[in-house]
Every structure is written in C-alpha cells, then in structure tokens.
Motif scaffolding. Structure first.
Motif, PDB file in Angstrom:
ATOM      1  N   SER A 174       0.958  -1.164   0.111  1.00 42.96           N
ATOM      2  CA  SER A 174       0.042  -0.072  -0.020  1.00 42.96           C
ATOM      3  C   SER A 174       0.879   1.302   0.051  1.00 42.96           C
ATOM      4  O   SER A 174       1.705   1.534   0.791  1.00 42.96           O
ATOM      5  N   MET A 212       7.012  -5.340  -5.644  1.00 38.83           N
ATOM      6  CA  MET A 212       6.515  -6.280  -6.478  1.00 38.83           C
ATOM      7  C   MET A 212       7.267  -7.339  -6.962  1.00 38.83           C
ATOM      8  O   MET A 212       6.839  -8.550  -6.994  1.00 38.83           O
ATOM      9  N   LEU A 226      -2.156  -4.249  -4.959  1.00 39.58           N
ATOM     10  CA  LEU A 226      -1.533  -2.925  -4.737  1.00 39.58           C
ATOM     11  C   LEU A 226      -2.763  -1.869  -4.225  1.00 39.58           C
ATOM     12  O   LEU A 226      -3.702  -1.835  -4.988  1.00 39.58           O
ATOM     13  N   LEU A 228      -2.504   1.649  -5.067  1.00 40.01           N
ATOM     14  CA  LEU A 228      -1.695   2.573  -6.024  1.00 40.01           C
ATOM     15  C   LEU A 228      -1.986   4.023  -6.131  1.00 40.01           C
ATOM     16  O   LEU A 228      -3.172   4.365  -6.478  1.00 40.01           O
ATOM     17  N   ILE A 251      -1.826  -9.820 -10.383  1.00 38.94           N
ATOM     18  CA  ILE A 251      -1.564  -8.764  -9.479  1.00 38.94           C
ATOM     19  C   ILE A 251      -3.096  -8.046  -9.700  1.00 38.94           C
ATOM     20  O   ILE A 251      -3.548  -7.669 -10.511  1.00 38.94           O
ATOM     21  N   ALA A 253      -4.955  -4.294  -8.649  1.00 34.49           N
ATOM     22  CA  ALA A 253      -4.620  -2.896  -8.099  1.00 34.49           C
ATOM     23  C   ALA A 253      -5.830  -2.275  -8.060  1.00 34.49           C
ATOM     24  O   ALA A 253      -6.805  -2.254  -8.763  1.00 34.49           O
ATOM     25  N   LYS A 255      -6.292   1.438  -8.261  1.00 31.96           N
ATOM     26  CA  LYS A 255      -5.647   2.791  -8.536  1.00 31.96           C
ATOM     27  C   LYS A 255      -6.448   3.879  -8.280  1.00 31.96           C
ATOM     28  O   LYS A 255      -7.363   4.184  -8.990  1.00 31.96           O
ATOM     29  N   LEU A 284      -2.798  -0.966 -17.238  1.00 34.56           N
ATOM     30  CA  LEU A 284      -2.984  -2.131 -16.307  1.00 34.56           C
ATOM     31  C   LEU A 284      -3.757  -3.317 -17.106  1.00 34.56           C
ATOM     32  O   LEU A 284      -3.421  -4.462 -16.795  1.00 34.56           O
ATOM     33  N   ILE A 289      -2.705  -6.802 -15.278  1.00 35.78           N
ATOM     34  CA  ILE A 289      -3.118  -6.525 -14.054  1.00 35.78           C
ATOM     35  C   ILE A 289      -4.573  -6.050 -13.897  1.00 35.78           C
ATOM     36  O   ILE A 289      -5.162  -5.402 -14.544  1.00 35.78           O
ATOM     37  N   ARG A 291      -7.820  -4.439 -12.444  1.00 36.39           N
ATOM     38  CA  ARG A 291      -7.975  -3.241 -11.593  1.00 36.39           C
ATOM     39  C   ARG A 291      -9.375  -3.331 -11.144  1.00 36.39           C
ATOM     40  O   ARG A 291     -10.285  -3.737 -11.640  1.00 36.39           O
ATOM     41  N   LEU A 298     -10.641  -5.037  -3.952  1.00 32.56           N
ATOM     42  CA  LEU A 298      -9.284  -5.025  -3.903  1.00 32.56           C
ATOM     43  C   LEU A 298      -8.896  -6.644  -3.021  1.00 32.56           C
ATOM     44  O   LEU A 298      -8.180  -7.752  -3.592  1.00 32.56           O
TER      45      LEU A 298
END
Length: 720
Positions: A174, A212, A226, A228, A251, A253, A255, A284, A289, A291, A298
């Motif tokens: 984070s 990462m 993440l 992000l 992953i 994220a 964001k 992403l 990744i 999102r 998350l």
C-alpha cells in the motif's frame, strides 16, 4: 508481449537484496523513548510473541527504556542487526543513516515524516537521504511510512497493534500508510489470508516496484494486491508486471485518482481522448493487472485469485437453495461476462431423478427445499452438476453459520455445508462456495472452513461472482500472453531519417504523407498544386469527384477555417473552390505558411477510424484506436495501449471498441480485412517508435476501412 530486457546493473535492490530487509532476525528501534507512542507500540508488537529475535533500543541518552538497557549508538550494540526502525526527528535521519553504515546495518524502515510530502525543503532532505542510501547500499522503506508485517514469518515491523490475521497467499502493498490497518482488518473479517502487508510511504529508496519484484519471486505469495497512487519507475513497473504475468502470479490493483487531465496536445484529437486515468486503465489491462474500484473489491478479488489460480473458462454452473439467489446469479453472470450453459441431457435426467417435483432443470439451479430435510441430496445434486462436461467451474451459494445462531441451528448449518463441500469436492472442475451476502465471516464459519477445508470465497454472490469473473479474465490474458508473439523493435533499416532541423513544430499533411509513404502506409492519392489550373490538371488525372484541402504546417484543423472543400463534381467547381480556400485561409490565418492545395479523389462508404500516437509524460508513447472522422470527439469510442504493442494487442484493441460490429460488417457495411488493418496500425506504431521520444503526436484521422481497401485520408504530426 515478451518482457523487455533490463540491465540488471540498473536494479539497485533486486529480490535477493530485499530478503534481509523483510526477513530480519534482529531489530533495533532507533529513537526509542518511553515518551514516544511510536516507541511503545513497537515495543508491544515486537514482544507479543510474534517476533522471536533480539530487539535493541537506541537513544543518545542511553538509560533504561521499556525495561532494558538502551544503547547510545548502533555501533555499541556489538551484535549483528538486520533491521533498524527509525522513529527519530527528520533532521536526525541522515546522521542515523551514517551510524547504520558504520555499524554494518544495511536495512531500515523510516517511520519519520517531514520529507518530500512537506515541500521543497523536505524534498531536498529526502534527496540527500536517497543519495546516501544508494551510495552505501542501504535498503530503506519510507520515509513517512508504517513499515511492514511479514505474516508468514511473524515479523511485525510496523508501529501499530498487531491485528488478528490469517496466514495466506496474498501480499498487500500500500502507498497509503493510514489505510494499512484498515486493509489488514478487512482481510481478516472476510477470511482472506495474507503473506505480508507493506506500507511504502514516500518511496525515497525502495519503491512499490522493487516490492512487487520481491513478491513475484516469493514462494509464499500467490497474489499481489496493490493500493496504488502513482508509479515512480514506469519501465521497471512494466517489466515486473510482465514478469508476474509470465509466471502466472496475478496482480490486483486499486489505482486511485480518476480525474482527467487537460490534454497537452491541443492540435491532435487523440490528446483530447486520453487522460492520466485512461492511460493507467489501459496499461493495467495491457499488463494483465486486474483493476478494481474499492478496498473491498481489492481484497476480495485478491483473496479469490489466491484460491482459484488460473481458471479454464467462463462457463459457470450455479447452484443454491434459493430461487432468488439463482436469479441474482443469472443477472450478475451476464453483467460480468460469464456464461451459464444448459446442462447436458444426462445431467438433466440425473437431476430430475433427485428433484422429481421440478418440471424443468435449468442453470442456475434452485435445489428447492427438499435438501433441507435431506442434505445428502444437496451433495448428490452437486456431484451431478459438477460432472457435467459443458461447464468450466461450479459455484454453490449457501448461508454460513453465525455467532447469533443457537447451537442446534449452527450445527445444522455446518452439517448442510459439509454435504455441500463433499459434493463440490467430487467435481473435476474448480469449485467454490459463496455466502448469499457480503457479511463478515463469523468465528464459527471461519473455524469450520479451516477445519473442513471449505472452498470459501468471500464477498457474497455479487462480489464473489465479480471476483471470479476477474479471475477468468486474468486467466485468459495469461494464456494469451504465453502464446503471444513479441512486438518487434523498429528495424534500423526502417528507421526514418528525420534531421533535428526538421523535427520541430508541426508538419503539414503533405510532409506527413511523404513520411508515411516511405514506410509502407497506404494513402489516398493526392496532388499538391499551387494554382487553379494545376488543380484542374490534377482532376484530369484523378477523375471526379474530388476534395481540395489547404496544405500548411500552421493549420492543423483545416476545415475550421474554410480550408477544405468536398465532393467537387466539375472543373468549374474545382477552380472556384481553389480560390475560395486561399481566400478563406488568408483571411483567417494571414501569417500561415502555405505549401499549396492538396487534390484527392472523394471516397464514399467504408468505416472511418482514428489511429493516434501521442507522448505521455509518464509512460511515453500511447496508442489510441477508435471511431474517427466527425464522430471522434462525440462518441469517444477508443481503446488505448502503451507502446510497444504486438499485433495481438492491436487485435484486442479492435474487439474493445463499441463499434467493433461495424468492422465485422454489421448494418450492411463491408466487413474489414482485420489482418490487413492490424498490419497497417502495427506499421504506424513501428514508425512512431522509430521517430523516438521527440515525437509529440502522430495522428491518422480518418483511416478509411472498406473491406481490403485501407487508406489514410488525413494525417497530422507534431514534435515536442
């Protein structure tokens, strides 16, 4: 896309270097004081049974701190120290780093704030800190961070109470320190297992990218989550994300920061269609990744992926003791792009034998109340559904036991879930158990799930199915990545020769046409003329009808000032149009440099696309493909990618357009030759890369597509 090779000498803190930072066997608290709440909290968490190694306290005054002798300097400790936790004032941090170097302490967590987040003076201090760390090989988290918790090894290097935690496979990184405890607590309430939680702070030395990379290599971690805010090392971030995708490590994220920025490239339509968040969103997706848009999603998505691993497909079978839950599942499955196939006749007949009262058997399947008194039937139903060859995964929804239930009700709930788990376990397909709603997982449910190994996914029906859908999308992206032919670097022999003297300002369409033609980009025929009689002569070569356009490097939007005339059907109209264009341009832009007037044949039919490549200050060249012509800024139907891209990336971009059906021949249009279209766009990308970082914008608007006929009708180029 194959990960871009990176010179490892440029990577200061590779995974093996961070091992001692994140797995220390001894810790020193520098700045320890009984007057400091940070110090007390660290003392408590380091002595509550989680960390088994020695803990030392350092304070220039010495004395007794937290019941043990304190050292005035790190060098006085006399024993190896793997990690220093710094809670000294900002002005003292540099001197502590010097002490660390002298004492051989190579790792630190700087909790202290008062650096770049406070302005120019703090930024200068942070730059000194980073320079010293890089020179002396100090691996530092922070400043202005809350450190980390290594859940697997039981190392609470974080000045906050150690919350309840479930050991698991999700590493949570984070960039927001204040939310760290919230993220940790929510994971526990949703029964999501963590391998680590790391707060990165200002990232003066160790950034989220190095972390990462560490957790991609970490065998205890299956998924990286993440929070992000920004990316400080864009190329390295891309490389690590591609490395994670290649290794099958998802992953996820969150964001933050979705506001659009004002486009810098005023003369290109493309600049008005992209923004910081749209580029992040595209990148992403491009990197595989996942999102998400909330803290809850998350953690639930990451927790789901930690259980699922790669999924074989999107054909879902859903079973529940509730018709309403089945209806919800049908709605959510359609919303999130999953399929609910009909069961085979063999499966239907077997289910009819178990549920004789039902006239029809459908997917999603309502088991009806018969399973309440005969829970073994629930198990048999799941066995039959789970054996169906037409599905890829099986999900069952059922309420979990709660603390509010009386003992008898709770025991029945567990018994029913045991039969459900047994039925699920017999399937050759991946299987999952959902609660009906997104409740916190109660202690009885948690204990039973752990004891019996229930395949529990948190979040209830909606969030659980959404998380599964994201896992399916990631799985497909990972498979495509493994099969993908890498993007080719621009060949040196194809590199355009553009002198520094000419790579300035904006180019006229005539200049851009010559560059495109040299690199195999198909263009509509055009003649550059300087008189009405020359325009008529060009018409005699081209044929009627024609279009006339002003050619000037100072007029990017020609139609806005009367610099375009279309559908001219006689030589008299061409003569008049030539004079009208020059008159309008001289009136509206008297200082503009005029190269002449372009004469081209008129085209009708086909689909007009925009293909634009612009320079982004963070990510470099960004490709936008969408519906073009007059509709570009009205519909804003575009797909984005950060260069370099492969041909497969471009194919995926075309499928993402809302207007993709028009490319396939919908509503009477001629279907596009997609392979040829992909090749033209790919060549444009190769050209943009070869032009290099000085390119501000290269835009084709429109690119006319009609079957195998693909040609540039108008083009724009500008330099930074």
């Amino acid at each position: 896309m194959t990960p871009k090779a990176i010179d490892t000498t440029e990577v200061r803190y590779p995974p093996h270097r961070l091992h001692s930072l994140l797995n220390p066997t001894s810790i020193a608290v520098v700045g320890a004081s009984e007057k400091s709440s940070w110090s007390w909290t660290l003392h408590q968490v380091l002595h509550d049974g989680h960390f088994s190694g020695p803990v030392y306290y350092v304070n220039p005054q010495g004395g007794i701190i937290h019941g043990q002798p304190a050292y005035r300097r790190l060098a006085e400790i006399g024993s190896p120290v793997d990690l220093a936790l710094l809670i000294v004032p900002a002005r003292a941090v540099l001197s502590v780093l010097q002490e660390m170097d002298e004492a051989g302490v190579r790792n630190g967590v700087i909790v202290t704030s008062g650096f770049a987040e406070l302005g120019a003076e703090g930024k200068a201090l942070q730059e000194q800190l980073a320079a010293f760390a890089h020179t002396h090989d100090l691996a530092l988290l922070g400043p202005n961070c809350l450190g980390y918790i290594n859940v697997i090894s039981g190392i609470p290097a974080m000045p906050s109470p150690y919350p309840p935690v479930i050991k698991g496979k999700v590493a949570l990184i984070s960039q927001s320190g204040a939310l760290s405890s919230t993220l940790f607590s929510y994971a526990y309430l949703q029964h999501i297992g963590l391998s680590a939680l790391v707060s990165t702070g200002n990232e003066a030395v160790i950034s989220i990218t190095e972390l990462m990379d560490y957790y991609v290599e970490d065998d205890a971690t299956r998924v990286i989550a993440l929070f992000l805010e920004s990316v400080r090392s864009p190329e390295r971030f891309r490389h690590i994300a591609q490395k994670a995708l290649a290794r099958g490590k998802p992953i996820v994220a969150l964001k933050i920061g979705r506001s659009e920025r004002t486009a810098r490239i005023a003369q290109a339509h493309t600049g008005a269609l992209i923004g910081d968040d749209r580029i992040y969103d595209a990148l992403l997706r491009q990197l595989g990744i996942i999102r998400v848009s909330s803290i809850e999603d998350l953690l639930i998505t990451a927790g789901t992926l930690a259980q699922t691993g790669p999924l074989p497909g999107k054909r879902l079978a859903f079973v529940a003791l509730s018709g309403g839950a089945c209806d919800l599942a049908a709605d959510y499955s359609e919303q999130y792009g999953m399929e609910l196939p009909e069961f085979t006749e063999t499966t239907k007949q077997a289910l009819h034998n178990l549920l004789p009262a039902q006239e029809a058997v459908h997917n999603p399947l309502d088991t009806t109340g018969v399973v309440v008194n005969q829970p073994q039937i629930f198990e048999q139903i799941l066995q039959q559904v789970g054996a169906d060859p037409g599905i890829d995964l099986l999900v069952c929804a059922q309420a979990l036991p709660t603390e509010e239930q009386d003992e008898q009700t709770r025991a029945f709930s567990v018994k029913l879930l045991q039969h459900i788990a047994a039925g699920l376990s017999s399937s050759p397909h991946p299987t999952f158990l959902l609660d009906f709603v997104s409740n916190d997982v109660s202690r009885p449910a948690r204990e039973a799930a752990e004891r019996y190994g229930w395949p529990l996914i948190p979040g209830g029906i909606e969030r659980g199915l959404q998380a599964l859908a994201k896992a399916i999308c990631w799985s497909e992206r990972q498979r495509l990545f493994a099969q993908q032919i890498p993007a080719e670097p621009p060949a040196q022999s194809q590199a355009p020769v553009v002198s520094p003297e000419t790579a300035v300002g904006s180019w006229s369409e005539w200049q851009v046409r010559q560059l495109l033609e040299q690199h195999g980009i198909p263009l509509i025929p055009a003649y550059l003329v300087d008189s009405a009689s020359a325009a008529v002569a060009a018409v005699q070569q081209i044929g009627l009808p024609v279009a006339l356009k002003i050619a000037s490097p100072d007029i990017p939007h020609k139609s806005d000032i009367g610099g375009v005339r279309l559908n001219l059907r006689s030589e008299q109209e061409v003569t008049a149009a030539f004079e009208e264009i020059l008159s309008a341009v001289h009136s509206a832009a008297p200082a503009a440099r005029i190269e002449g007037v372009l004469v081209s044949p008129m085209r009708s039919g086909g689909l007009e696309l925009l293909v634009g490549i612009v320079h982004d200050s963070v990510w470099g060249q960004v490709l936008a493909v969408g519906l073009g012509g007059l509709w570009v800024e009205v519909l804003k139907d575009t797909s984005l990618r950060v260069l370099p891209v492969s041909r497969e990336d471009i194919r995926l971009m075309l499928t993402e357009l809302q207007g993709q059906a028009l490319l396939m021949g919908a509503r009477g249009t001629t279907a596009a030759d997609l392979e040829q279209l992909v090749e033209v766009i790919y060549r444009l990308c190769q050209l943009a890369q070869a032009l290099g970082s000085q390119l501000e914008a290269l835009e084709i608007n429109p690119l006319r597509v009609q079957g195998q006929e693909i040609e540039v009708l108008d083009a724009l180029l500008s330099w930074r």
